[in-house]
Design an enzyme around this catalytic site. Structure first.
Site, short mmCIF file in Angstrom:
data_model
loop_
_atom_site.label_atom_id
_atom_site.label_comp_id
_atom_site.label_asym_id
_atom_site.label_seq_id
_atom_site.Cartn_x
_atom_site.Cartn_y
_atom_site.Cartn_z
CE LYS A 14 26.74 43.79 57.20
NZ LYS A 14 26.91 43.93 55.65
NE ARG A 89 26.36 36.97 57.81
CZ ARG A 89 27.29 37.45 57.01
NH1 ARG A 89 27.16 37.28 56.03
NH2 ARG A 89 28.18 38.29 57.61
NE ARG A 128 36.04 44.34 52.53
CZ ARG A 128 34.51 43.86 53.15
NH1 ARG A 128 33.77 44.75 53.58
NH2 ARG A 128 34.11 42.78 52.55
NE ARG A 134 37.34 39.51 54.27
CZ ARG A 134 36.01 39.94 54.78
NH1 ARG A 134 35.92 40.96 55.47
NH2 ARG A 134 35.10 39.44 54.31
NE ARG A 146 31.79 38.26 50.46
CZ ARG A 146 32.50 39.20 50.72
NH1 ARG A 146 33.68 39.28 50.32
NH2 ARG A 146 32.23 40.02 51.86
#
Length: 191
Positions: A14, A89, A128, A134, A146
């Protein structure tokens, strides 16, 4: 004003696609994830609270996210349109979002669902995580949690927009450019 909801599971691309769409169509881009991360980086009280949710792979509370989006829209009046990346969401967020936009004389024009298989999502997020630093991108268990939360709580938002005739699924495997062309073609149909 053109309002695009770019929708899909964590790791579907996204953010990358939003940046490309922003340039092509002259739209503004709001990523609730980026806003939340900036709150966390600046160690605001809200950011510290949000960090606790994220460390567990959970979604931020609706009221907080809706408030952030409303603040953003009020600060950016007169823009050509917006790409909403990672928002809404939940169905409750979508309903509140529609009411908020309606009060501003606006609405969502299209919800584009970026369709990517789960194993590919996990692979992308782990990759990533090597660069992002992160913590929520570095643990396969947190990533799968998640995605599970997304499937349980967020995927149903597609039904909300489907009933309004605003939902479009776009296959999102392939190169960044291939996926971009598919998404851009859907937006061009509205222009």
């Amino acid at each position: 004003m053109l309002n695009v909801v770019l929708f899909g599971a964590p790791g579907c691309g996204k953010g990358t696609q939003s940046e490309l769409l922003e340039k092509k169509f002259g739209l503004s881009h709001i990523s609730t994830g980026e806003i939340i991360r900036s709150y966390i980086k600046n160690q605001t009280p809200l950011g510290q609270q949000m960090a606790e949710y994220i460390s567990r792979g959970e979604l931020a509370p609706d009221s907080v996210v809706i408030g952030m989006v409303e603040e953003y829209l009020n600060q950016n009046k007169g823009i050509k349109g917006t790409i909403f990346d990672g928002f809404p969401r939940t169905t409750a967020q979508a309903e509140a979002f529609d009411k908020m936009l309606e009060s501003m004389g606006d609405s969502v024009d299209i919800m584009i669902y970026m369709d990517v298989p789960e194993e590919e999502l996990v692979r992308r997020i782990l990759l990533r995580g090597k660069d992002s630093g992160r913590a929520d991108d570095a643990s396969e268990d947190v990533i799968r949690n998640r995605i599970e939360i997304y499937n349980q709580q967020t995927a149903i938002v597609a039904d909300y927009y489907r009933t309004q005739g605003k939902y479009v699924a776009v296959p999102s495997l392939g190169t960044i450019d291939e996926v971009f062309e598919r998404i851009a073609a859907e937006i061009e149909k509205l222009a």
